[in-house]
Design an enzyme around this catalytic site. Structure first.
Site, short mmCIF file in Angstrom:
data_model
loop_
_atom_site.label_atom_id
_atom_site.label_comp_id
_atom_site.label_asym_id
_atom_site.label_seq_id
_atom_site.Cartn_x
_atom_site.Cartn_y
_atom_site.Cartn_z
CD GLU A 182 -8.66 75.67 50.15
OE1 GLU A 182 -7.94 74.66 50.32
OE2 GLU A 182 -9.58 75.70 49.31
CB CYS A 211 -9.41 69.23 46.78
SG CYS A 211 -8.02 68.23 46.18
CG HIS A 227 -6.87 73.14 47.42
ND1 HIS A 227 -6.99 72.73 48.73
CD2 HIS A 227 -6.49 72.04 46.72
CE1 HIS A 227 -6.68 71.45 48.83
NE2 HIS A 227 -6.37 71.00 47.62
#
Length: 207
Positions: free
Chosen positions: A191, A96, A189
């Site tokens: 994660e 990002c 994202h």
């Protein structure tokens, strides 16, 4: 399979040798990236000063607010060390805002980036926070199962140089994942997904 670990024997060997991955911890979702690394059995270290880059096997630049992140990089004198590392085949994952930081150019903002990856990106390309979305994204490098991608005020890739490999596109053809040598970027994202494959790919493919 969600949560699958995707590591080859070569990466497992490096893990035994105490691989260390730094996560730039100036701003953004660095804690979440560290947790993913820890789930993979990899030592993850927060990086807040340039001297903490020493001894790392790779670096993650997380999502967050790209203008704030770049401003803090300048304040903490990260710009030149990060440029030199990226240009010396040092593995870097940018997600990002991290993708914006690594890009050669941002088409819709006047921003001085690290300019180490030959891509032109559009910042906040999908709109404001309310326009954030999730998608089941085919990423062939990760296998047949789509990756659950979370896009939050995300950028996308408008142009890519000849040395850049586009790894994934949205259904309308918008490029959102790319690799250039040992640099890997994603507009979303990873994660935030309960899926270890993207970080595992970074470890396996570039380290």
């Amino acid at each position: 399979m969600v949560g699958r670990v995707y590591l080859s024997s070569s990466v497992a060997d490096r893990e035994k040798l105490h691989m260390k991955i730094g996560v730039l911890a100036l701003q953004g979702s660095f804690i979440e990236h560290m947790r993913v690394m820890q789930r993979l059995g990899i030592e993850a270290l927060p990086v807040r000063l340039p001297g903490e880059l020493d001894g790392l096997d790779g670096l993650i630049i997380p999502g967050g607010e790209s203008t704030t992140m770049l401003s803090l990089m300048k304040s903490f004198r990260f710009i030149q060390p990060l440029k030199e590392l990226a240009q010396s085949e040092f593995p870097v994952l940018g997600t990002c805002a991290g993708m914006v930081c690594l890009a050669k150019q941002v088409s819709n903002y006047e921003m001085e980036t690290l300019a180490v990856m030959d891509i032109v990106v559009r910042r906040n390309a999908f709109g404001r926070q309310i326009d954030s979305f999730e998608a089941e994204l085919p990423v062939p490098a990760l296998g047949d199962e789509p990756f659950h991608a979370v896009f939050i005020r995300a950028p996308f890739i408008e142009k890519a140089g000849s040395q850049v490999e586009i790894l994934a596109k949205l259904s309308d053809g918008t490029a959102v994942v790319a690799r250039q040598g040992k640099l890997v970027v994603a507009a979303f994202h990873p994660e935030l997904a309960n899926d270890l494959r993207f970080h595992s790919y970074f470890l396996e493919a570039v380290i």
